[in-house]
Design a protein around this motif. Sequence first.
Motif, PDB file in Angstrom:
ATOM      1  N   TRP A 103      37.425 -25.388 -18.753  1.00 18.78           N
ATOM      2  CA  TRP A 103      38.396 -24.413 -19.249  1.00 18.78           C
ATOM      3  C   TRP A 103      39.224 -24.962 -20.404  1.00 18.78           C
ATOM      4  CZ3 TRP A 103      37.755 -19.567 -18.851  1.00 18.78           C
ATOM      5  CH2 TRP A 103      37.081 -19.042 -17.760  1.00 18.78           C
ATOM      6  N   THR A 104      39.557 -26.243 -20.390  1.00 17.37           N
ATOM      7  CA  THR A 104      40.288 -26.789 -21.532  1.00 17.37           C
ATOM      8  C   THR A 104      39.407 -26.815 -22.774  1.00 17.37           C
ATOM      9  OG1 THR A 104      39.812 -29.019 -20.745  1.00 17.37           O
ATOM     10  CG2 THR A 104      42.031 -28.164 -20.358  1.00 17.37           C
ATOM     11  N   PHE A 105      38.108 -27.020 -22.602  1.00 13.96           N
ATOM     12  CA  PHE A 105      37.192 -26.965 -23.747  1.00 13.96           C
ATOM     13  C   PHE A 105      37.188 -25.569 -24.345  1.00 13.96           C
ATOM     14  CE2 PHE A 105      32.998 -26.088 -25.533  1.00 13.96           C
ATOM     15  CZ  PHE A 105      32.954 -27.054 -26.522  1.00 13.96           C
TER      16      PHE A 105
ATOM     17  N   ASN B  60      36.991 -26.077 -37.332  1.00 12.90           N
ATOM     18  CA  ASN B  60      36.519 -27.446 -37.165  1.00 12.90           C
ATOM     19  C   ASN B  60      36.254 -27.689 -35.678  1.00 12.90           C
ATOM     20  OD1 ASN B  60      35.985 -30.140 -37.222  1.00 12.90           O
ATOM     21  ND2 ASN B  60      37.851 -30.747 -38.277  1.00 12.90           N
ATOM     22  N   PHE B  61      34.972 -27.776 -35.310  1.00 11.72           N
ATOM     23  CA  PHE B  61      34.572 -27.951 -33.916  1.00 11.72           C
ATOM     24  C   PHE B  61      35.122 -29.250 -33.332  1.00 11.72           C
ATOM     25  CE2 PHE B  61      31.585 -29.560 -30.729  1.00 11.72           C
ATOM     26  CZ  PHE B  61      31.602 -28.519 -29.825  1.00 11.72           C
ATOM     27  N   MET B  62      35.093 -30.322 -34.101  1.00 15.20           N
ATOM     28  CA  MET B  62      35.533 -31.621 -33.592  1.00 15.20           C
ATOM     29  C   MET B  62      37.032 -31.646 -33.311  1.00 15.20           C
ATOM     30  SD  MET B  62      32.929 -33.261 -32.970  1.00 15.20           S
ATOM     31  CE  MET B  62      33.693 -34.776 -32.486  1.00 15.20           C
ATOM     32  N   GLN B  63      37.795 -30.875 -34.028  1.00 17.20           N
ATOM     33  CA  GLN B  63      39.225 -30.787 -33.742  1.00 17.20           C
ATOM     34  C   GLN B  63      39.437 -30.179 -32.351  1.00 17.20           C
ATOM     35  OE1 GLN B  63      41.374 -28.454 -36.584  1.00 17.20           O
ATOM     36  NE2 GLN B  63      43.341 -29.322 -35.999  1.00 17.20           N
ATOM     37  N   GLY B  64      38.616 -29.195 -31.999  1.00 14.46           N
ATOM     38  CA  GLY B  64      38.684 -28.606 -30.665  1.00 14.46           C
ATOM     39  C   GLY B  64      38.265 -29.585 -29.586  1.00 14.46           C
TER      40      GLY B  64
ATOM     41  N   ALA C 213      39.918 -33.192 -25.127  1.00 17.43           N
ATOM     42  CA  ALA C 213      40.078 -34.503 -24.487  1.00 17.43           C
ATOM     43  C   ALA C 213      41.542 -34.782 -24.169  1.00 17.43           C
ATOM     44  CB  ALA C 213      39.508 -35.593 -25.390  1.00 17.43           C
ATOM     45  N   VAL C 214      42.418 -34.507 -25.117  1.00 20.45           N
ATOM     46  CA  VAL C 214      43.841 -34.774 -24.915  1.00 20.45           C
ATOM     47  C   VAL C 214      44.407 -33.883 -23.812  1.00 20.45           C
ATOM     48  CG1 VAL C 214      46.116 -34.626 -25.996  1.00 20.45           C
ATOM     49  CG2 VAL C 214      44.204 -35.621 -27.253  1.00 20.45           C
TER      50      VAL C 214
END
Length: 61
Positions: free
Chosen positions: A9-11, A30-34, A39-40
């Motif tokens: 769910w956080t993803f 930006n996918f990597m920012q998500g 992770a955080v």
Amino acid sequence: MRIFWTVFWTFLLSQMLVYVVSSMTGGTYNFMQGVFLCAVFSIIVIFLGEAGVPNEPQEHH
């Protein structure tokens, strides 16, 4: 299983957040920012969830 659903769910929510904010500001998605936000947020939520669980069962009289 609880950690899996937390990360799942956080993803989804962090990807949605990045998409909406980038659309509102006129930037690019930006996918990597998500992934970084996922992770955080996952670490924070899991830490807070584990800290709130009592270690010993309480006795009811």
